[in-house]
Design an enzyme around this catalytic site. Structure first.
Site, PDB file in Angstrom:
ATOM      1  N   HIS A 124       0.866  -1.178   0.000  1.00 23.13           N
ATOM      2  CA  HIS A 124       0.000   0.000   0.000  1.00 23.13           C
ATOM      3  C   HIS A 124       0.905   1.231   0.000  1.00 23.13           C
ATOM      4  CE1 HIS A 124      -2.838   2.978   1.650  1.00 23.13           C
ATOM      5  NE2 HIS A 124      -3.823   2.145   1.353  1.00 23.13           N
ATOM      6  N   LYS A 163     -10.940  -1.432   9.978  1.00 28.53           N
ATOM      7  CA  LYS A 163     -10.971  -2.614   9.106  1.00 28.53           C
ATOM      8  C   LYS A 163     -11.269  -3.892   9.891  1.00 28.53           C
ATOM      9  CE  LYS A 163      -7.664  -0.561   5.864  1.00 28.53           C
ATOM     10  NZ  LYS A 163      -8.563  -0.246   4.745  1.00 28.53           N
ATOM     11  N   GLN A 223      -4.858  -5.590   6.612  1.00 27.62           N
ATOM     12  CA  GLN A 223      -5.790  -6.445   5.871  1.00 27.62           C
ATOM     13  C   GLN A 223      -5.847  -7.867   6.416  1.00 27.62           C
ATOM     14  OE1 GLN A 223      -7.891  -5.459   3.614  1.00 27.62           O
ATOM     15  NE2 GLN A 223      -7.128  -3.363   3.438  1.00 27.62           N
ATOM     16  N   ASP A 233       2.759  -5.019   8.237  1.00 28.16           N
ATOM     17  CA  ASP A 233       1.507  -4.276   8.084  1.00 28.16           C
ATOM     18  C   ASP A 233       0.351  -5.281   8.119  1.00 28.16           C
ATOM     19  OD1 ASP A 233      -0.709  -2.859   7.271  1.00 28.16           O
ATOM     20  OD2 ASP A 233       0.120  -2.215   5.345  1.00 28.16           O
ATOM     21  N   CYS A 259      -4.849   2.572  -3.721  1.00 25.92           N
ATOM     22  CA  CYS A 259      -3.616   3.074  -3.093  1.00 25.92           C
ATOM     23  C   CYS A 259      -2.494   2.036  -3.180  1.00 25.92           C
ATOM     24  CB  CYS A 259      -3.867   3.475  -1.642  1.00 25.92           C
ATOM     25  SG  CYS A 259      -5.013   4.855  -1.460  1.00 25.92           S
TER      26      CYS A 259
END
Length: 654
Positions: free
Chosen positions: A369, A472, A449, A446, A610
């Site tokens: 991202h 999220k 997600q 990260d 993104c």
């Protein structure tokens, strides 16, 4: 019987004509112990005097007497006759096994106890139409009695009647349930009747946090049954179930927890397939926010009044919930931020500025991202460091051999996504972290997600930093988390200055709080941190393993459905994927596809997400991206597929 203590070593009277060997308890004590024993028996074992008769008969006690008075003795009687009971010597002489049938082993677990730990626990009709294991409630009265129900008087000479496996199977068949070989081997209770139709996908040794979904594409049509090419999965010793919930997964019950799913868009029921952008909120999170503002609203830590104490407790309780959810060693390693983007920038501007020097190297991947590209570009430009990028193969998976070539003595940091937001690729995070640590590099993972779709364990991953966003994972917007190992946080200076993060300030010098306080300058997003805690409570009640299994099957179903549409090309077909389907449709602009789906009440993302570099790697500038969550269904996927079919056939004008 005399109450005076008998002469030591002398036999004690039992009843007329009987004596008790020296050393055994008084008869009254034996009677009381017997009554306590029988009254404490589990409620599903209806023991009566006839059971003792059966024990005596099958064990062939020498000189065993026959049962007591005519009519039988109820087990909850206030008195128990000891006439004819075997002596201690006779009891010790019993063989290791009894002739009584193994009562407990033949009784299947009752719903709500241990049994719902089945892969998926899915209750949609496509798995056979049984919404739970509740039909066992109809079988249970055969061999169990509710608490507080007096057990019946059993006539002398009768025995305990326990249904055989054949009888239980016949009873199950009377409920129109058909046994299958798959479930015969997957049911965990020895000797129990098989329970087909309860959504027990077969576990394999390959099943882990990721999803080998392309090799497991299967027909899971609503109202249908798995095809022969859809082997169910059972658990093995190598792949234990680590569910946090004992409840079966019921997607319709879950959908009722999310009030926005009752909305209508353009006259159609809302189908929310934009979960990679943000997730909807359950009523419990909405209610928790309302309760905070109605009863606890205050700034935290510094005041002496009651509301400050309530707000502080709620805020710090949320920090502990985060720690538990990601299995961090201590809440001191949990920093609240606005989201994953701010979290990455915090690490770049605090740890990065402190430790990255000229000619050092930072490694990222093609999958990132923009939020995991731009901060490192800026840091490299400021420090004179180099940004290196790991390529991916044509399926969208990281090339580990190329990653290995990039690692070296100059590598200071590796930063990459656990799950790609644009493709859904699940990266081999543990392996990549271990490889980086061999060179002494720190690792930022990260998890934006990933954290709401699969179990996440900081102590297993061993990454140095982990970032994610609350919105999220069914929590409010404006709240996120940075996990950092204690040594990494302690060796990072503050990023922002202000209240909360200081210990002492003079005009000459300021001393800072230890982590995490030094990174939480000013008034934090207190209410939404509390809301994040409520979202974690919700996820834990459903069970992350349940969620992963359900979404895995939903992804397989959605992939198969979309691949049937002519002219549709999936972007990102890695073997390990989470619930993201990114595609382009021949002859249509992605924004036009998104608009056409919107008219059918279907919310998807259309654009570059993104993540422009990875899309350009596949020769496209944008894609249409449906993304899945725990409340989506196969019926919604069917509606999506039908809308795309109509679009390709010209039945839906743009």
């Amino acid at each position: 019987m005399s109450t005076s203590e008998p002469e030591k070593g002398a036999p004690q009277s039992l009843t007329a004509g009987h004596t008790v060997p020296a050393g055994l308890p008084e008869p009254e004590v034996l009677a009381r112990m017997a009554n306590e024993f029988f009254s404490a028996l589990p409620e599903f074992i209806p023991v009566a005097e006839s059971a003792l008769t059966e024990v005596r008969r099958n064990a062939s006690f020498p000189g065993a007497a026959q049962p007591g008075p005519p009519g039988g003795v109820p087990v909850n009687s206030t008195s128990v006759s000891l006439e004819g009971l075997p002596s201690e010597t006779e009891l010790r002489a019993l063989p290791a096994t009894s002739a009584l049938p193994p009562v407990q082993a033949q009784i299947p677990a009752i719903p709500g106890t241990a049994i719902p730990e089945v892969p998926g626990g899915v209750t949609e009709t496509r798995y056979g139409g049984i919404s739970s294991l509740s039909f066992l409630d109809e079988i249970r009265p055969i061999f169990a009695y509710p608490k507080g129900t007096p057990l019946p008087v059993v006539a002398p000479g009768s025995t305990i009647s326990i249904p055989s496996e054949t009888e239980l199977q016949a009873l199950a068949n009377s409920f129109s349930i058909t046994a299958t070989p798959e479930l015969t081997e997957s049911f965990a209770v020895p000797g129990a009747p098989q329970l087909p139709g309860t959504a027990m996908p077969r576990e394999t040794t390959e099943f882990s946090v990721g999803y080998s979904f392309l090799n497991e594409i299967r027909q899971l049509a609503p109202g249908g049954t798995p095809t022969a090419a859809d082997p169910l999965r059972i658990h093995t010793a190598a792949t234990p179930w680590l569910n946090l919930s004992s409840e079966p997964f019921d997607v319709q019950a879950i959908r009722r927890d999310f009030p926005i799913l009752q909305e209508r868009v353009h006259g159609k029921p809302l189908i929310w397939l934009d979960n990679a952008a943000t997730t909807q909120k359950p009523q419990s999170v909405i209610d928790r926010l309302s309760h905070f503002y109605a009863h606890e609203n205050s700034n935290i830590h510094r005041a002496a009044h009651e509301l400050a104490a309530r707000a502080t407790d709620a805020y710090e309780a949320a920090r502990e919930k985060v720690r538990r959810f990601i299995n961090a060693p201590t809440p001191r390693e949990i920093v609240f931020v606005r989201g994953a983007t701010e979290g990455i920038n915090l690490v770049a501007q605090s740890w990065g500025r402190q430790h990255i020097q000229k000619d050092d190297e930072i490694i990222i991947t093609w999958l990132e991202h923009h939020a995991n590209i731009v901060p490192w570009q800026r840091l490299c430009a400021e420090k004179g460091a180099k940004l290196r990028v790991v390529p991916v193969d044509n399926s969208g998976q990281v090339l580990l051999d190329e990653y290995q070539k990039l690692l070296g003595q100059k590598t200071r940091l590796v930063a990459f996504a656990q799950v790609s937001n644009a493709l859904g690729t699940v990266t081999p995070a543990r392996e990549m972290i271990e490889m980086a640590h061999r060179y002494g590099a720190k690792v930022l993972l990260d998890g934006a997600q990933a954290v709401s779709h699969m179990r996440t364990d900081m102590q297993a991953f061993d990454c140095d930093f982990y970032v994610f966003s609350g919105h999220k994972m069914f929590a409010p917007t404006g709240i996120g988390v940075v996990y950092g190992k204690t040594d990494a946080l302690e060796n990072s200076p503050p990023w922002q200055g202000g209240g909360n993060m200081i210990q002492d300030v003079t005009f000459e010098k300021t001393t800072y709080q230890p982590p995490p306080g030094r990174f939480e300058a000013g008034t934090g997003n207190i209410a939404d941190a509390v809301g994040l805690g409520a979202a974690i409570d919700y996820l834990e009640r459903v069970g992350m393993v349940n969620i992963s299994r359900y979404e895995h099957d939903l992804l397989a179903y959605a992939t198969e459905s979309l691949l049937r549409i002519p002219g549709l090309r999936l972007i990102g077909t890695a073997k390990e994927k989470a619930g993201v389907l990114s595609f382009v449709l021949d002859g249509f602009r992605t924004e036009d596809v998104g608009a056409a789906l919107n008219r059918q009440g279907i919310a998807v993302r259309a654009g570059h997400h993104c993540a422009q570099p990875i899309l350009r790697r596949f020769g496209v500038e944008s894609t249409v991206r449906p993304s899945l969550a725990l409340y989506n269904t196969c019926e919604e996927i069917d509606t999506l597929a039908a809308a795309l079919w109509n679009l390709t056939l010209g039945h839906n004008s743009i």
